[in-house]
Design an enzyme around this catalytic site. Structure first.
Site, mmCIF file in Angstrom:
data_model
loop_
_atom_site.group_PDB
_atom_site.id
_atom_site.type_symbol
_atom_site.label_atom_id
_atom_site.label_comp_id
_atom_site.label_asym_id
_atom_site.label_seq_id
_atom_site.Cartn_x
_atom_site.Cartn_y
_atom_site.Cartn_z
ATOM 1 N N THR A 203 10.936 32.109 30.291
ATOM 2 C CA THR A 203 11.320 30.729 29.988
ATOM 3 C C THR A 203 10.114 29.911 29.539
ATOM 4 O O THR A 203 10.206 29.098 28.623
ATOM 5 C CB THR A 203 12.005 30.102 31.208
ATOM 6 O OG1 THR A 203 13.214 30.834 31.464
ATOM 7 C CG2 THR A 203 12.331 28.645 30.998
ATOM 8 N N ASP A 256 8.932 45.093 38.457
ATOM 9 C CA ASP A 256 8.983 43.861 39.242
ATOM 10 C C ASP A 256 9.422 44.229 40.658
ATOM 11 O O ASP A 256 10.584 44.084 41.018
ATOM 12 C CB ASP A 256 9.976 42.868 38.604
ATOM 13 C CG ASP A 256 9.765 41.459 39.118
ATOM 14 O OD1 ASP A 256 10.524 40.561 38.727
ATOM 15 O OD2 ASP A 256 8.840 41.262 39.933
HETATM 16 O O1 RI2 Z 1 13.116 38.626 32.648
HETATM 17 P P1 RI2 Z 1 11.750 38.805 33.194
HETATM 18 O O2 RI2 Z 1 10.705 38.651 32.112
HETATM 19 O O3 RI2 Z 1 11.545 40.065 33.997
HETATM 20 O O4 RI2 Z 1 11.554 37.608 34.288
HETATM 21 C C1 RI2 Z 1 10.794 36.523 34.078
HETATM 22 C C2 RI2 Z 1 11.599 35.299 33.814
HETATM 23 O O5 RI2 Z 1 12.554 35.013 34.861
HETATM 24 C C3 RI2 Z 1 12.355 33.685 35.349
HETATM 25 O O6 RI2 Z 1 13.163 32.811 34.575
HETATM 26 P P2 RI2 Z 1 13.430 31.231 34.863
HETATM 27 O O7 RI2 Z 1 12.108 30.563 34.759
HETATM 28 O O8 RI2 Z 1 13.978 31.075 36.230
HETATM 29 O O9 RI2 Z 1 14.354 30.784 33.777
HETATM 30 C C4 RI2 Z 1 10.859 33.528 35.139
HETATM 31 O O10 RI2 Z 1 10.397 32.202 35.191
HETATM 32 C C5 RI2 Z 1 10.634 34.158 33.809
HETATM 33 O O11 RI2 Z 1 10.887 33.277 32.783
HETATM 34 N N1 CYT Z 2 8.723 38.375 39.761
HETATM 35 C C1 CYT Z 2 9.261 37.268 39.220
HETATM 36 C C2 CYT Z 2 10.482 37.344 38.579
HETATM 37 C C3 CYT Z 2 10.976 36.180 38.014
HETATM 38 N N2 CYT Z 2 10.301 35.026 38.120
HETATM 39 C C4 CYT Z 2 9.106 34.982 38.748
HETATM 40 O O1 CYT Z 2 8.465 33.897 38.812
HETATM 41 N N3 CYT Z 2 8.577 36.105 39.297
#
Ligand code: RI2
Ligand code: CYT
EC number: 2.4.2.57
Length: 503
Positions: A203, A256
């Site tokens: 995001t 993750d």
């Molecule tokens: O999908 P992947 O890259 O593993 O996870 C990372 C994403 O998930 C969360 O989304 P949000 O900020 O709650 O919208 C994190 O802030 C980041 O943008």
């Molecule tokens: N491990 C994580 C997943 C999604 N958002 C985070 O801030 N961290």
């Protein structure tokens, strides 16, 4: 040894210091050794590179190290071998599947933040968490240690709401809509996001297309107390500083670990002072959580961790079986998110998820009666109030509130894949879509990514466009095309699934 500082225009993402070969021999220093650099009362740690770029009696300081301490050119510092931190022994305990004590976890986090642990040790720690996991006691200790090694924000506008997705699903631009909807209702929501961990666009990567995301805590406090919301990058703040460091290792390995994910998310929510937190767990094939039972178990962990931190947590288990909306990649997702906010119209999956999550938050924060939150969220979106709030966020974060989504530049090197047969779209492979978008250059190349022209369940005819790859270079486009041809992310099936010949 005493050395005179030379500031080098080197930026490597690692904390490298450059030592002359003769000095290294005399000081018994070797490549990648950890050294302590004492400048007055300040101590900084760096990894040794032996080089002739500096003369004898000099130490070359990279821009990364300069970010840790503002050395001045010609300053005399004391340089000595640091030795192996005790926390490496604790990392090895986790490698062997042993439970870590609170003080051991605190030591690991502190050494990560102090840069006493190098990439190799941090990656080993992240990998050991992926393999051996953490129990709730360890997760709680890790969460508090991550939060307390950084700054904490104290916002006066209460109640403070927050929303965070565990991520994993491509195109998850949802919270870029949720935040302005919730703030337009008068609630306070200081949203921090990470950059992409396993996806093609986090995001923070998407918001950065149309606004600044790097701010100090004081700037965030000013913005949030003025307009009730922000959409910023947690890594730019000294909020849970170990988080962005471990995320770099997770990103490299595209993993993750569950325990680290819980601590990563909740340490930032705790540091922001969030009182009511909604966690989004996208669930389905090809994302971090594949079954509803796994999602429910993870939800219980988030709620339990929240209780230990004094935060009220609810969880939304959401559909993650295919990408959210029609776009994957920072600029493409920014266009889609802003257009949906501006018009109140957009992909059903995006609007449905955003109003669903926002609706829960409105009910959690007392802005909507129980069961009426989603309806209220939809009205806020369709009335244009959410867009007006987003314009405020964009303006306060240094962007152009009069932005036109269609003017956001996207990769002009494109290739469109078409249907090789008529039938129905029966599946879109999340991991393949993410892989192709990353091969095209996302998230580093903001304009790179994928436009989906179909979603699961839609009927297609042979030759219909399925998806378009965008890249900012021909080389990246070629890489993405090769991967797309190999992985075939969109499966089309007619009613005749297979013909078994008379063989
Ligand atoms: O999908 P992947 O890259 O593993 O996870 C990372 C994403 O998930 C969360 O989304 P949000 O900020 O709650 O919208 C994190 O802030 C980041 O943008
Ligand atoms: N491990 C994580 C997943 C999604 N958002 C985070 O801030 N961290």
């Amino acid at each position: 040894m005493k050395a005179r500082v030379r500031i080098l225009d080197v930026y490597s993402g690692r904390y490298t210091v450059f030592i002359n070969e003769n000095d290294a021999k005399n000081a018994k220093l070797h490549p990648d050794d950890l050294v302590r650099i004492e400048a007055g009362k300040k101590t900084v740690y760096g990894s040794v590179a032996i080089s002739g770029v500096v003369g004898e009696g000099e130490i070359g300081v990279s821009r990364d190290v300069l970010g840790l301490h503002n050395f001045s050119e010609g300053e005399i510092v004391n340089v000595m071998p640091s030795g192996i931190p005790e926390s490496v022994r604790y990392i090895k305990k986790k490698m062997h599947g042993e439970k870590l004590r609170k003080v051991e976890i605190e030591a690991i986090v502190k050494d990560i933040v102090d840069r006493k642990l190098r990439d190799i040790e941090i990656s080993s720690f992240v990998t050991s968490l992926e393999i051996n996991g953490l129990d709730m006691d360890e997760i709680a200790a890790l969460t508090v240690a991550m939060a307390e090694t950084g700054d904490m924000l104290d916002i006066d506008r209460k109640p403070i709401m927050d929303v965070h997705s565990i991520g994993g699903v491509p195109g998850n631009k949802t919270n870029i809509l949720v935040v302005p909807i919730v703030a337009a209702a008068g609630l306070t929501i200081p949203k921090t996001s990470s950059r992409a961990i396993t996806s093609a666009a986090g995001t923070a990567d998407v918001v950065e297309v149309f606004a600044d995301v790097s701010f100090s805590l004081d700037e965030i406090k000013r913005i949030v107390e003025k307009i009730g919301a922000c959409l910023v990058w947690g890594g730019a703040l000294n909020l849970a500083p170990a988080d962005d460091i471990t995320i770099k290792s997770e990103r490299a390995l595209s993993i993750d670990p569950t325990g680290l994910m819980l601590a990563s998310i909740m340490s930032k929510k705790y540091a922001m002072g969030s009182q009511y937190v909604l966690i989004d767990i996208p669930t389905g094939k090809g994302v971090k959580v594949e079954t509803v039972d796994q999602a429910r178990a993870l939800a219980r962990d988030f709620i339990e961790l929240g209780k230990r931190l004094g935060q009220y947590v609810e969880v939304a288990v959401t559909y993650g079986g295919q990408p959210i909306g029609h776009t994957v990649g920072p600029a493409l997702e920014a266009r889609e998110a802003l257009s949906t906010l501006m018009t109140g119209k957009g992909p059903g999956s995006l609007i449905e998820k955003a109003t669903g999550l926002a609706g829960i938050l409105l009910e959690m924060g007392g802005a909507a009666p129980s069961g009426m939150g989603k309806k209220m969220a939809r009205e806020i979106l369709e009335s244009g109030k959410a867009w007006e709030k987003m314009r405020e966020i964009i303006e306060e974060q240094g962007g152009n509130p009069d932005i036109k989504p269609e003017e956001i530049p996207i990769g002009d090197k494109t290739y469109t894949f078409t249907a090789s047969t008529s039938g129905y779209v029966t599946a879109i492979d999340n991991r393949a879509v993410t892989g192709i978008a990353k091969a095209a250059g996302a998230p580093e190349d903001k304009g790179a990514g994928i436009e989906l022209h179909v979603k699961v369940g839609e009927k297609v005819k042979e030759g219909d466009p399925l998806f378009t790859v965008h890249a900012e270079s021909e080389a990246r486009l070629d890489q993405a095309i090769v991967l797309a041809r190999r992985t075939e992310p969109i499966r089309i099936e007619g009613m005749v699934l297979q013909r078994i010949g008379n063989i």
